[in-house]
Design a protein around this motif. Structure first.
Motif, PDB file in Angstrom:
ATOM      1  N   ASP A 191       2.221   1.422  19.539  1.00 29.56           N
ATOM      2  CA  ASP A 191       1.163   1.654  18.563  1.00 29.56           C
ATOM      3  C   ASP A 191      -0.189   1.232  19.120  1.00 29.56           C
ATOM      4  O   ASP A 191      -1.205   1.900  18.910  1.00 29.56           O
ATOM      5  CB  ASP A 191       1.466   0.892  17.275  1.00 29.56           C
ATOM      6  CG  ASP A 191       0.644   1.388  16.106  1.00 29.56           C
ATOM      7  OD1 ASP A 191       0.097   2.510  16.192  1.00 29.56           O
ATOM      8  OD2 ASP A 191       0.531   0.673  15.108  1.00 29.56           O
ATOM      9  N   GLU A 192      -0.224   0.130  19.842  1.00 33.65           N
ATOM     10  CA  GLU A 192      -1.494  -0.354  20.399  1.00 33.65           C
ATOM     11  C   GLU A 192      -2.011   0.555  21.504  1.00 33.65           C
ATOM     12  O   GLU A 192      -3.228   0.647  21.719  1.00 33.65           O
ATOM     13  CB  GLU A 192      -1.312  -1.783  20.917  1.00 33.65           C
ATOM     14  CG  GLU A 192      -1.118  -2.792  19.799  1.00 33.65           C
ATOM     15  CD  GLU A 192      -0.821  -4.187  20.307  1.00 33.65           C
ATOM     16  OE1 GLU A 192      -0.975  -5.131  19.524  1.00 33.65           O
ATOM     17  OE2 GLU A 192      -0.414  -4.336  21.491  1.00 33.65           O
ATOM     18  N   MET A 193      -1.121   1.242  22.199  1.00 38.00           N
ATOM     19  CA  MET A 193      -1.548   2.138  23.280  1.00 38.00           C
ATOM     20  C   MET A 193      -1.873   3.546  22.796  1.00 38.00           C
ATOM     21  O   MET A 193      -2.415   4.353  23.533  1.00 38.00           O
ATOM     22  CB  MET A 193      -0.455   2.224  24.355  1.00 38.00           C
ATOM     23  CG  MET A 193      -0.225   0.919  25.094  1.00 38.00           C
ATOM     24  SD  MET A 193       0.839   1.120  26.552  1.00 38.00           S
ATOM     25  CE  MET A 193       2.223   2.012  25.899  1.00 38.00           C
TER      26      MET A 193
ATOM     27  N   PRO B 111       3.021  15.101  18.396  1.00 38.29           N
ATOM     28  CA  PRO B 111       3.767  13.873  18.110  1.00 38.29           C
ATOM     29  C   PRO B 111       3.195  12.638  18.789  1.00 38.29           C
ATOM     30  O   PRO B 111       3.671  11.535  18.560  1.00 38.29           O
ATOM     31  CB  PRO B 111       5.174  14.190  18.624  1.00 38.29           C
ATOM     32  CG  PRO B 111       4.969  15.252  19.652  1.00 38.29           C
ATOM     33  CD  PRO B 111       3.800  16.062  19.181  1.00 38.29           C
ATOM     34  N   GLY B 112       2.157  12.825  19.644  1.00 39.84           N
ATOM     35  CA  GLY B 112       1.494  11.679  20.254  1.00 39.84           C
ATOM     36  C   GLY B 112       0.420  11.088  19.371  1.00 39.84           C
ATOM     37  O   GLY B 112      -0.200  10.088  19.724  1.00 39.84           O
ATOM     38  N   CYS B 113       0.179  11.714  18.212  1.00 36.91           N
ATOM     39  CA  CYS B 113      -0.871  11.243  17.316  1.00 36.91           C
ATOM     40  C   CYS B 113      -0.484   9.923  16.661  1.00 36.91           C
ATOM     41  O   CYS B 113       0.680   9.665  16.408  1.00 36.91           O
ATOM     42  CB  CYS B 113      -1.145  12.267  16.218  1.00 36.91           C
ATOM     43  SG  CYS B 113      -1.956  13.772  16.810  1.00 36.91           S
ATOM     44  N   ALA B 114      -1.484   9.146  16.363  1.00 33.83           N
ATOM     45  CA  ALA B 114      -1.294   7.914  15.607  1.00 33.83           C
ATOM     46  C   ALA B 114      -2.387   7.826  14.565  1.00 33.83           C
ATOM     47  O   ALA B 114      -3.495   8.301  14.770  1.00 33.83           O
ATOM     48  CB  ALA B 114      -1.355   6.697  16.530  1.00 33.83           C
TER      49      ALA B 114
ATOM     50  N   ARG C 151       0.822  -1.218   0.000  1.00 31.18           N
ATOM     51  CA  ARG C 151       0.000   0.000   0.000  1.00 31.18           C
ATOM     52  C   ARG C 151       0.857   1.270   0.000  1.00 31.18           C
ATOM     53  O   ARG C 151       1.927   1.306   0.580  1.00 31.18           O
ATOM     54  CB  ARG C 151      -0.910   0.021   1.221  1.00 31.18           C
ATOM     55  CG  ARG C 151      -1.909  -1.124   1.273  1.00 31.18           C
ATOM     56  CD  ARG C 151      -2.651  -1.137   2.586  1.00 31.18           C
ATOM     57  NE  ARG C 151      -1.742  -1.306   3.720  1.00 31.18           N
ATOM     58  CZ  ARG C 151      -2.077  -1.068   4.986  1.00 31.18           C
ATOM     59  NH1 ARG C 151      -3.276  -0.651   5.286  1.00 31.18           N
ATOM     60  NH2 ARG C 151      -1.185  -1.251   5.947  1.00 31.18           N
ATOM     61  N   ASP C 152       0.329   2.305  -0.647  1.00 31.43           N
ATOM     62  CA  ASP C 152       0.980   3.613  -0.624  1.00 31.43           C
ATOM     63  C   ASP C 152       0.638   4.374   0.645  1.00 31.43           C
ATOM     64  O   ASP C 152       1.453   5.128   1.173  1.00 31.43           O
ATOM     65  CB  ASP C 152       0.564   4.452  -1.837  1.00 31.43           C
ATOM     66  CG  ASP C 152       1.133   3.902  -3.132  1.00 31.43           C
ATOM     67  OD1 ASP C 152       2.212   3.292  -3.088  1.00 31.43           O
ATOM     68  OD2 ASP C 152       0.491   4.076  -4.172  1.00 31.43           O
ATOM     69  N   ARG C 153      -0.572   4.216   1.151  1.00 34.69           N
ATOM     70  CA  ARG C 153      -1.029   4.955   2.321  1.00 34.69           C
ATOM     71  C   ARG C 153      -1.047   4.043   3.539  1.00 34.69           C
ATOM     72  O   ARG C 153      -1.569   2.928   3.480  1.00 34.69           O
ATOM     73  CB  ARG C 153      -2.431   5.520   2.078  1.00 34.69           C
ATOM     74  CG  ARG C 153      -2.989   6.269   3.272  1.00 34.69           C
ATOM     75  CD  ARG C 153      -4.371   6.827   2.961  1.00 34.69           C
ATOM     76  NE  ARG C 153      -4.984   7.384   4.156  1.00 34.69           N
ATOM     77  CZ  ARG C 153      -4.735   8.594   4.624  1.00 34.69           C
ATOM     78  NH1 ARG C 153      -3.882   9.368   3.985  1.00 34.69           N
ATOM     79  NH2 ARG C 153      -5.314   9.030   5.706  1.00 34.69           N
ATOM     80  N   THR C 154      -0.451   4.507   4.631  1.00 36.75           N
ATOM     81  CA  THR C 154      -0.389   3.711   5.850  1.00 36.75           C
ATOM     82  C   THR C 154      -0.731   4.582   7.051  1.00 36.75           C
ATOM     83  O   THR C 154      -0.688   5.803   6.981  1.00 36.75           O
ATOM     84  CB  THR C 154       1.010   3.109   6.034  1.00 36.75           C
ATOM     85  OG1 THR C 154       1.974   4.166   6.010  1.00 36.75           O
ATOM     86  CG2 THR C 154       1.328   2.116   4.918  1.00 36.75           C
ATOM     87  N   ALA C 155      -1.061   3.927   8.159  1.00 37.06           N
ATOM     88  CA  ALA C 155      -1.489   4.657   9.351  1.00 37.06           C
ATOM     89  C   ALA C 155      -0.316   5.050  10.240  1.00 37.06           C
ATOM     90  O   ALA C 155      -0.181   6.193  10.649  1.00 37.06           O
ATOM     91  CB  ALA C 155      -2.489   3.812  10.148  1.00 37.06           C
ATOM     92  N   GLY C 156       0.552   4.084  10.555  1.00 34.14           N
ATOM     93  CA  GLY C 156       1.694   4.396  11.404  1.00 34.14           C
ATOM     94  C   GLY C 156       1.338   4.495  12.869  1.00 34.14           C
ATOM     95  O   GLY C 156       0.218   4.212  13.289  1.00 34.14           O
ATOM     96  N   GLY C 157       2.324   4.920  13.676  1.00 32.12           N
ATOM     97  CA  GLY C 157       2.130   4.991  15.116  1.00 32.12           C
ATOM     98  C   GLY C 157       2.592   6.305  15.694  1.00 32.12           C
ATOM     99  O   GLY C 157       2.946   7.227  14.963  1.00 32.12           O
ATOM    100  N   PRO C 158       2.574   6.440  17.021  1.00 24.66           N
ATOM    101  CA  PRO C 158       3.011   7.686  17.669  1.00 24.66           C
ATOM    102  C   PRO C 158       4.504   7.905  17.421  1.00 24.66           C
ATOM    103  O   PRO C 158       5.258   6.948  17.239  1.00 24.66           O
ATOM    104  CB  PRO C 158       2.716   7.447  19.141  1.00 24.66           C
ATOM    105  CG  PRO C 158       2.782   5.966  19.302  1.00 24.66           C
ATOM    106  CD  PRO C 158       2.261   5.400  18.008  1.00 24.66           C
ATOM    107  N   HIS C 159       4.944   9.167  17.458  1.00 19.27           N
ATOM    108  CA  HIS C 159       6.303   9.437  17.007  1.00 19.27           C
ATOM    109  C   HIS C 159       6.987  10.541  17.802  1.00 19.27           C
ATOM    110  O   HIS C 159       7.886  11.195  17.295  1.00 19.27           O
ATOM    111  CB  HIS C 159       6.283   9.799  15.522  1.00 19.27           C
ATOM    112  CG  HIS C 159       5.146  10.701  15.136  1.00 19.27           C
ATOM    113  ND1 HIS C 159       3.981  10.210  14.586  1.00 19.27           N
ATOM    114  CD2 HIS C 159       4.981  12.019  15.241  1.00 19.27           C
ATOM    115  CE1 HIS C 159       3.139  11.209  14.364  1.00 19.27           C
ATOM    116  NE2 HIS C 159       3.737  12.326  14.757  1.00 19.27           N
TER     117      HIS C 159
END
Length: 295
Positions: free
Chosen positions: A155-157, A168-171, A126-134
């Motif tokens: 990522d699960e939390m 940067p806490g966004c996921a 996929r080109d588009r992904t969700a990702g995790g907090p950073h």
């Protein structure tokens, strides 16, 4: 293994710094000693604004080197691809220090607290992904003292469907996809750069946080928050919230950056920014009317 995929359209950690260094040779060079400048002698962006890029100075004059050596370099181009780790893009590149494999399959796995099992990297088309907090806290937990095994748990939390690009806490919303990796089938241009020029597989970024601080480190080796405009002595290191200048509040960063030093030394430079339409929807909808964005 190294850090997996981080983020989609938002800023995040890029473990092996998201740059490829390309050089074109056969330049006509001249010795140039360059002035000695104190730190804090000018703010970021002190050079005039050009058309479509930030830039200044006459045609480049470069330090002469030994015949056939660095003195032949005429242009240096840095391409910064954020929100992706080395393993995401080059984990399976032939000869690279990437994802450990056994019989062609990833052998490394990361603990998954939700399932009680262990998750392995996988080929994500996929080109588009969700990702995790950073942010910094998430990065510290991800790295886990060098074990590099906290990514799935973080990522699960994380808060899902968070839309604040400056948090940067966004996921991202959607299924957990931080262990997905690409190959030449998805990114043939980047694999071509690696084949035709150079691929550095043991280089880590100095900033364990998201996009804006990473860009600041690229041009100035620092990310800080300043109390007074134009006063570098008022700046304190901050890799999560250095502040974001805008057209409404054009508050420049106070410390000296690479572009000013190049300008002062008479070396031309350019910083190219993207413009056009947003690549995704603000509310993560599948489809939406195109929204224009500027640099």
């Amino acid at each position: 293994m190294q850090m997996p995929r981080r983020g989609g359209t938002r800023g995040s950690i890029v473990v092996l710094i998201g740059t490829l260094l390309l050089a074109a040779c056969s330049a006509q060079v001249q010795p140039y000693p360059g002035p000695s400048l104190p730190l804090g002698s000018a703010p970021l962006g002190s050079a005039p604004l050009g058309s479509g890029l930030l830039g200044s100075g006459p045609p480049a004059t470069i330090l002469a080197g030994p015949p056939g050596g660095i003195g032949r370099i005429k242009h240096v181009v840095i391409i910064m691809q954020e929100n992706r780790s080395f393993d995401t893009y080059f984990g399976t590149f032939p000869g690279a220090n990437g994802i450990p494999m056994t019989n062609g399959q990833p052998s490394a796995c990361l603990p998954d607290p939700a399932s009680g099992g262990c998750d392995r990297p996988y080929h994500d088309h996929r080109d588009r992904t969700a990702g995790g907090p950073h942010g910094e806290a998430a990065a510290t937990a991800d790295i886990a003292g060098g074990r590099m095994d906290g990514f799935v748990a973080q990522d699960e939390m994380a808060r899902k469907s968070c839309q604040d690009a400056l948090n940067p806490g966004c996921a991202g919303s959607g299924p957990l996809d931080i262990l997905g990796y690409d190959t030449a089938a998805e990114i043939p241009n980047y694999w071509a750069y690696a084949r035709d020029f150079v691929l550095q597989d043991a280089m880590f970024e100095p900033n364990a946080s998201w996009s804006l601080p990473a860009h600041l480190f690229t041009v100035s080796a620092w990310s800080a928050k300043c109390g007074l405009i134009g006063d570098p002595e008022s700046c304190i290191s901050n890799i999560d919230e250095p502040g974001l200048p805008s057209l409404q509040k054009p508050r420049p960063y106070a410390w000296t950056d690479l572009t000013f030093l190049l300008h002062a030394a008479g070396v031309s430079w350019g910083y190219y920014l993207d413009q056009g339409f947003e690549p995704d929807c603000d509310d993560d909808a599948i489809s939406c009317a195109p929204q224009a964005q500027s640099v």
